[in-house]
Design a protein around this motif. Sequence first.
Motif, PDB file in Angstrom:
ATOM      1  N   UNK A 190       0.947  -1.240   0.029  1.00 31.82           N
ATOM      2  CA  UNK A 190      -0.138   0.061   0.054  1.00 31.82           C
ATOM      3  C   UNK A 190       0.683   1.312   0.033  1.00 31.82           C
ATOM      4  N   UNK A 191       1.802   1.245   0.712  1.00 33.23           N
ATOM      5  CA  UNK A 191       2.779   2.258   0.710  1.00 33.23           C
ATOM      6  C   UNK A 191       3.411   2.593  -0.658  1.00 33.23           C
ATOM      7  N   UNK A 192       3.871   1.396  -1.008  1.00 32.97           N
ATOM      8  CA  UNK A 192       4.585   1.285  -2.433  1.00 32.97           C
ATOM      9  C   UNK A 192       3.479   2.505  -3.400  1.00 32.97           C
ATOM     10  N   UNK A 193       2.350   1.839  -3.339  1.00 39.24           N
ATOM     11  CA  UNK A 193       1.381   2.607  -4.409  1.00 39.24           C
ATOM     12  C   UNK A 193       1.191   4.101  -4.136  1.00 39.24           C
ATOM     13  N   UNK A 194       1.241   4.428  -2.794  1.00 37.53           N
ATOM     14  CA  UNK A 194       0.995   5.825  -2.299  1.00 37.53           C
ATOM     15  C   UNK A 194       2.445   6.410  -2.654  1.00 37.53           C
ATOM     16  N   UNK A 195       3.596   5.951  -2.667  1.00 39.13           N
ATOM     17  CA  UNK A 195       4.610   6.676  -2.973  1.00 39.13           C
ATOM     18  C   UNK A 195       4.735   6.822  -4.542  1.00 39.13           C
ATOM     19  N   UNK A 196       4.028   6.021  -5.157  1.00 38.25           N
ATOM     20  CA  UNK A 196       4.335   6.262  -6.702  1.00 38.25           C
ATOM     21  C   UNK A 196       3.117   7.139  -7.046  1.00 38.25           C
ATOM     22  N   UNK A 197       2.035   7.222  -6.410  1.00 36.39           N
ATOM     23  CA  UNK A 197       1.015   8.276  -6.674  1.00 36.39           C
ATOM     24  C   UNK A 197       1.618   9.757  -6.204  1.00 36.39           C
ATOM     25  N   UNK A 198       2.233   9.829  -5.025  1.00 39.71           N
ATOM     26  CA  UNK A 198       3.007  11.153  -4.814  1.00 39.71           C
ATOM     27  C   UNK A 198       3.937  11.652  -6.014  1.00 39.71           C
ATOM     28  N   UNK A 199       4.827  10.752  -6.280  1.00 39.62           N
ATOM     29  CA  UNK A 199       5.689  11.010  -7.284  1.00 39.62           C
ATOM     30  C   UNK A 199       5.103  11.573  -8.726  1.00 39.62           C
ATOM     31  N   UNK A 200       3.954  10.923  -8.932  1.00 37.99           N
ATOM     32  CA  UNK A 200       3.096  11.275 -10.045  1.00 37.99           C
ATOM     33  C   UNK A 200       2.586  12.600  -9.686  1.00 37.99           C
ATOM     34  N   UNK A 201       1.838  12.750  -8.680  1.00 38.56           N
ATOM     35  CA  UNK A 201       1.246  14.120  -8.551  1.00 38.56           C
ATOM     36  C   UNK A 201       2.218  15.203  -8.552  1.00 38.56           C
ATOM     37  N   UNK A 202       3.170  15.103  -7.729  1.00 39.85           N
ATOM     38  CA  UNK A 202       4.387  15.997  -7.749  1.00 39.85           C
ATOM     39  C   UNK A 202       5.157  16.226  -9.033  1.00 39.85           C
TER      40      UNK A 202
END
Length: 220
Positions: A190-202
């Motif tokens: 779940x954290x890995x998915x959140x990190x991917x989303x964060x990188x994308x949004x930033x």
Amino acid sequence: MSDRIRIVLADDQSLFLEGLRTLLSLDESLEIVGECANGQEALEACRRLKPSIVLMDLNMPIMDGVAATKAIKQELPEVNVLTLTTFDDDERVFEALKAGASGYLLKDTPSKQLVDAIRTVSAGESFLQPSIASKVLAEFSRMSAPAATEKKAVKLLEPLSVREEEVLVWLSRGCSNKEIAGHLSLAEGTVKNHVSNVLGKLGVLDRTQAALMARDLGLI
């Protein structure tokens, strides 16, 4: 074992190199495929051996670790570089990260943290050692910050959720996905998915750039 992490060691201090080899050889998930005494040898070893990761000393003769890192990432971007340094090498650390290194470790790092860092970087993540992560982030912020009169507000491609902001804060402190999962009581996947989303949004490519954005957003 076909799924071993293939490692090239690059350091001109033979005793340190021998100790590193002995230490890492105790872990069956790791395989030392090459040993080098300078950056030029490291580049040639990567061309020949296609390792997963290079443990790169920064201060070596002929070609130093920064130049070798830049050359390796330009020619073999799939090879990850984890630099080894001392407290006196701050400027070299910054240069190595700009050259494409995925992270850094102090040479007196405990063996467990060393192995954890190798696994983290070989999986495509960045590793910022918590003990000096703040110094690195502060220096990158200083080097990349525009003049006060030119500074612009940070605009995100898409707003971060509350959970994503929490993940970003822990990421900025140098935590791995596993450590973030522990802090937030989440599954590592779940954290890995959140990190991917964060990188994308930033709109950034890696965790180091994300940490810098977190500073601009006022989260750290």
